[in-house]
Design an enzyme around this catalytic site. Structure first.
Site, PDB file in Angstrom:
ATOM      1  N   ASN A   1       0.848  -1.191   0.000  1.00  0.00           N
ATOM      2  CA  ASN A   1       0.000   0.000   0.000  1.00  0.00           C
ATOM      3  C   ASN A   1       0.886   1.243   0.000  1.00  0.00           C
ATOM      4  OD1 ASN A   1      -2.351   1.624   0.246  1.00  0.00           O
ATOM      5  ND2 ASN A   1      -2.092   1.711   2.469  1.00  0.00           N
TER       6      ASN A   1
ATOM      7  N   HIS B   1       1.152   5.219   0.900  1.00  0.00           N
ATOM      8  CA  HIS B   1       0.470   6.111   1.848  1.00  0.00           C
ATOM      9  C   HIS B   1       1.145   7.480   1.842  1.00  0.00           C
ATOM     10  CE1 HIS B   1      -2.110   7.172   5.169  1.00  0.00           C
ATOM     11  NE2 HIS B   1      -1.052   7.733   5.735  1.00  0.00           N
TER      12      HIS B   1
ATOM     13  N   SER C   1       5.161   6.796   2.215  1.00  0.00           N
ATOM     14  CA  SER C   1       5.520   5.462   2.707  1.00  0.00           C
ATOM     15  C   SER C   1       4.951   4.381   1.801  1.00  0.00           C
ATOM     16  CB  SER C   1       4.962   5.230   4.117  1.00  0.00           C
ATOM     17  OG  SER C   1       5.401   6.212   5.015  1.00  0.00           O
TER      18      SER C   1
ATOM     19  N   ASP D   1      -2.824   0.866   8.194  1.00  0.00           N
ATOM     20  CA  ASP D   1      -1.554   1.518   7.845  1.00  0.00           C
ATOM     21  C   ASP D   1      -0.453   1.256   8.858  1.00  0.00           C
ATOM     22  OD1 ASP D   1      -2.665   2.546   5.516  1.00  0.00           O
ATOM     23  OD2 ASP D   1      -3.345   4.379   6.503  1.00  0.00           O
TER      24      ASP D   1
HETATM   25  C1  GAR Z   1      -1.830   8.535  -3.198  1.00  0.00           C
HETATM   26  O1  GAR Z   1      -1.238   9.644  -2.557  1.00  0.00           O
HETATM   27  C2  GAR Z   1      -1.904   7.368  -2.232  1.00  0.00           C
HETATM   28  O2  GAR Z   1      -0.823   7.280  -1.369  1.00  0.00           O
HETATM   29  C3  GAR Z   1      -3.154   7.729  -1.468  1.00  0.00           C
HETATM   30  O3  GAR Z   1      -4.042   8.121  -2.476  1.00  0.00           O
HETATM   31  C4  GAR Z   1      -3.295   8.772  -3.501  1.00  0.00           C
HETATM   32  C5  GAR Z   1      -3.709   8.216  -4.841  1.00  0.00           C
HETATM   33  O4  GAR Z   1      -3.389   9.084  -5.864  1.00  0.00           O
HETATM   34  N1  GAR Z   1      -3.632   6.620  -0.705  1.00  0.00           N
HETATM   35  C6  GAR Z   1      -4.160   6.754   0.505  1.00  0.00           C
HETATM   36  O5  GAR Z   1      -4.351   7.839   1.043  1.00  0.00           O
HETATM   37  C7  GAR Z   1      -4.538   5.462   1.178  1.00  0.00           C
HETATM   38  N2  GAR Z   1      -4.836   5.677   2.570  1.00  0.00           N
HETATM   39  P1  GAR Z   1      -3.580   8.650  -7.394  1.00  0.00           P
HETATM   40  O6  GAR Z   1      -4.969   8.055  -7.536  1.00  0.00           O
HETATM   41  O7  GAR Z   1      -3.414   9.913  -8.164  1.00  0.00           O
HETATM   42  O8  GAR Z   1      -2.493   7.640  -7.687  1.00  0.00           O
END
Ligand code: GAR
Length: 197
Positions: free
Chosen positions: A106, A108, A135, A144
């Site tokens: 995952n 984060h 991360s 997480d």
């Molecule tokens: C990323 O920053 C990822 O780390 C986060 O969503 C975004 C996706 O961006 N994930 C979380 O917050 C999970 N808890 P994207 O759709 O543009 O790749």
């Protein structure tokens, strides 16, 4: 060749970076399917890159467990070596995690264990910290709190909005993700050694 299934809920910009890396014949991984829990914008990347997609809508199942079982069945059709949650905004039921971990990563947008959960960027801004981070973790049954595979600090700059900070973090996330998949494919990182369960 490492076969990946990538799960998304949103734009999939980090997924796009991975797909670009996979275009290089020297890069030892490929995305075999893109899955989503909703009608995510990033599913369009499937058409753009010629990759199969599947959607398992959370809202059309009677329980989280029933949704998870269907999602797992869809993932397992692809016989993937690694499943990447790349902006996938649903908690996976424990039996899905148990079936996939440690081959379940995952991304984060914070320097875990700081600011876990669905609002890592907003929470860091609200806390007024000078730096946050990005991360990459192995998913286990907590929120997480799985083993960290890679992480890096990212500064919070004066005048940052949630969008500007998130974009600066995502630049780092993309690099960490592409490098980690390479390291796993090359055997330089063994996820079994990073498993809590
Ligand atoms: C990323 O920053 C990822 O780390 C986060 O969503 C975004 C996706 O961006 N994930 C979380 O917050 C999970 N808890 P994207 O759709 O543009 O790749």
């Amino acid at each position: 060749m490492l076969n990946l299934v990538v799960l998304i809920s949103g734009a999939g910009s980090n997924l796009r970076s991975l797909l670009e890396a996979c275009r290089d014949a020297e890069y030892p991984a490929r995305v075999v399917a893109i899955g989503a829990d909703r009608d995510a914008d990033g599913l369009e990347l499937g058409e753009e890159y010629g990759i199969s997609t599947f959607t398992v809508p959370f809202t059309s199942h009677p329980s989280r467990e029933a949704w998870g079982d269907e999602l797992l069945a869809q993932i397992q059709l692809w016989d993937a070596d690694l499943v990447v949650l790349s902006g996938f905004m649903r908690l996976l039921p424990p039996r899905v995690v148990a079936a996939l971990t440690p081959n379940l990563l995952n991304t984060h947008p914070a320097y875990l264990p700081e600011f876990p959960g669905a609002h890592g960027v907003r929470d860091a801004l609200a806390a007024g910290v000078a730096e946050t981070g990005a991360s990459l973790i192995v998913v286990d049954t907590g929120v997480d709190d799985g083993p960290v595979i890679a992480q890096e600090r990212v500064p919070v700059l004066p005048g940052d909005t949630q969008a500007s900070l998130h974009e600066r973090i995502k630049i780092v996330e993309r690099r960490l993700l592409v490098q980690a998949v390479l390291d796993i494919a090359n055997g330089h990182v063994d996820l079994k050694e990073h498993s809590h369960i």
